[in-house]
Motif scaffolding. Sequence first.
Motif, short mmCIF file in Angstrom:
data_model
loop_
_atom_site.label_atom_id
_atom_site.label_comp_id
_atom_site.label_asym_id
_atom_site.label_seq_id
_atom_site.Cartn_x
_atom_site.Cartn_y
_atom_site.Cartn_z
N ASP A 5 0.83 -1.21 0.00
CA ASP A 5 0.00 0.00 0.00
C ASP A 5 0.86 1.25 0.00
O ASP A 5 0.58 2.24 -0.69
CB ASP A 5 -0.93 0.00 1.23
N ASP A 6 1.94 1.23 0.81
CA ASP A 6 2.85 2.37 0.86
C ASP A 6 3.47 2.64 -0.51
O ASP A 6 3.58 3.78 -0.95
CB ASP A 6 3.98 2.12 1.87
N THR A 9 0.84 4.05 -2.92
CA THR A 9 0.51 5.44 -2.58
C THR A 9 1.62 6.38 -3.02
O THR A 9 1.39 7.45 -3.59
CB THR A 9 0.29 5.58 -1.06
N ASN A 10 2.87 5.95 -2.77
CA ASN A 10 4.02 6.76 -3.18
C ASN A 10 4.05 6.94 -4.69
O ASN A 10 4.33 8.02 -5.20
CB ASN A 10 5.31 6.10 -2.69
N LYS A 12 1.45 6.85 -6.77
CA LYS A 12 0.38 7.75 -7.20
C LYS A 12 0.73 9.21 -6.93
O LYS A 12 0.41 10.10 -7.71
CB LYS A 12 -0.94 7.39 -6.48
#
Length: 481
Positions: A5-6, A9-10, A12
């Motif tokens: 997820d990290d 997110t990074n 995006k």
Amino acid sequence: MTVNDDSFTNWKIREEIAESMIPLIGKLHRERDVTVLLHSRSLVNKSVVSILKTHRFARQIAGAELSVTETMPFLQALTALDLGPSQIDLGMLATTYKADDRGLSVAEFTAEAVAGATGADKIERREPRDVVLYGFGRIGRLVARLLIEKAGSGNGLRLRAIVVRGGGAQDIVKRASLLRRDSIHGQFQGTITVDEDSSTIVANGNAIKVIYADDPSHVDYTEYGIRDAILIDNTGKWRDREGLSQHLRPGIEKVVLTAPGKGDVPNIVHGVNHDTIKPDEQILSCASCTTNAIVPPLKAMDDEYGVLRGHVETVHSFTNDQNLLDNYHKSERRGRSAPLNMVITETGAASAVAKALPDLKAKISGSSIRVPVPDVSIAILNLQLARETTREEVHDYLREVSLTSPLKRQIDFITAPDAVSSDFIGSRHASIVDAGALKVDGDNAILYLWYDNEFGYSCQVVRVVQHVSGVEYPTYPAPAV
């Protein structure tokens, strides 16, 4: 939140930043004639993913983190400045800013680093310079693509005409099709239409007249509104001053040959000896693709270590000069099938070194093997140095040359352990140092240099044409000397 997820997110976040960079880069290019680079790679007309990949590659070769979150503030600072025509390297700005300990803000540092391109110091936009292509083969079409791409700001070089022999029915349609689609370099980035009645190809709004002529003496370029043009001869039919002088017809001021010149025709390798071109020189050569590949790293090695002697072996992709199947050929061995054989042949690159590097006293020998790939070659440069060194020292030196020296547009550097020839299709550098293959033993160094013998060479040709036309704009921050 998981690691996955990290990471997503990074990604995006960086994707959003890269997307917001595109209009800023485009506006600087169109309105101010500023080309934004990242470690010598243009970011103009690039997609979001391409911008991110360019940042990623820069991180790999620089050995330090560099992302859009770091470069975006410098781009924003540039938009607030009164910039004149120039090339500005975001990678160099970010890197030199990290090393600066004066406590300046990004805006202050940027304004200082590009001061030569602002205010009273900036150069003014120049009128477009007409360019004519004589011949429309592999190099001619790639040079055409580059000229059309660089016409986006409305300044600089303007491709006005192509001169070819008549090829029968639908000749212009077929030539436009070859410009539109290329089996190696892919689709043309833009739109191409054909007006058969006026014998014109329109590419991204650029109207390019197709002139049919059997030899140079049949053309008066002023009849087509062409003035003071630079003619690029892609045929290689004439290589000496007498033959190439036939191109100096009404409307043509200078002639640039895309093959090694003979006699007193200057052989120019951009980045190495382009500043020796005399203002009144009307005829010059861009030497060969292999000469362009070996001369910049050879100069870099001689500057640092001294070169006593050397040998270059080029493993070269086959060319149109060879036969698809066994057939008569005036040269030895080249009559044998190109896609089925390795073919030993000669190379003039070694002898051309003396013209490009007259101060180099080392004797350089060379030979070539044509192999069954359609593009991208590798030059193996075996050098005896004037002093002993280590692999680590040469590795770090060449990496630094590729990032910060005046040769950074000519020399690229790659550390990928699984790189193969097709990875370098479309490279805009004259040569790429393969770090993993580098060998050093005392005073002996062996460099493996990849090069796109079609596209990389075409980029060198355009750089020379920009220089002699006066539209080669300065780069900031200035490379370390």
